[in-house]
Write a protein that holds these residues in place. Structure first.
Motif: not given
Length: 172
Positions: A16-23
């Motif tokens: 599984e992959v979790l992609i953190p993305v700044e807003t």
């Protein structure tokens, strides 16, 4: 964005992959590029992996951050983690001191947000339930914006697979 050997091998080992993305302004483009890059890696090796997008460093008082969050939700519909990590100076303080925010300031927004994320991940352990990379439709390229910086990718790898060396040749 570029992917180094360590990230490449972690992605190869991931279930599984979790992609953190700044807003923030450049993050949207970077998130799309990151998903495209991961998709290309897995297409090359004949494996698909579910992924989720995690909005981070979100300033709820910023109109721009709200707009970016809404656009992330539209672009990554069905794969957004239902937790948003808010911008909190306590997170930087904890990192600088080498402590988890939950012990540095357990009453902070950052501690509450990461605790909510941990609870959500525990409930969905072994199946993020996101789209597989095969199902992700790349949005049309947006040539009006400058390229975004690469985003970090965190992966869950319950069982390791054989690491592979990445060649310097571009991936088709």
């Amino acid at each position: 964005p570029s992917i180094g050997l360590l990230t490449f091998n972690a992605l190869r080992a991931a279930d599984e992959v979790l992609i953190p993305v700044e807003t923030g302004y450049f993050a949207m483009r970077g998130a799309v590029k990151q998903a495209q890059t991961i998709k290309a890696l897995f297409r090359r090796f004949g494996a698909a992996v579910p992924f989720r997008v995690l909005p981070t460093l979100h300033d709820p008082e910023s109109v721009l951050a709200g707009d970016v969050l809404a656009e992330l939700q539209r672009t990554f519909e069905g794969v957004m983690v239902p937790v948003v990590i808010r911008l909190d100076p306590r997170l930087k303080e904890a990192a600088a001191l080498g402590r988890p925010v939950i012990t540095h300031d357990p009453e902070s927004h950052g501690a509450a947000d990461y605790e909510a994320l941990a609870e959500w991940l525990a409930e969905h352990s072994g199946g993020l339930g996101g789209l597989s990379l095969d199902e992700f439709d790349d949005p049309a390229p947006d040539s009006d914006h400058a390229p975004a910086p690469a985003l970090p990718v965190f992966v869950a790898a319950p069982e390791m697979r054989e690491p592979v060396a990445i060649s310097p040749a571009p991936i088709d």
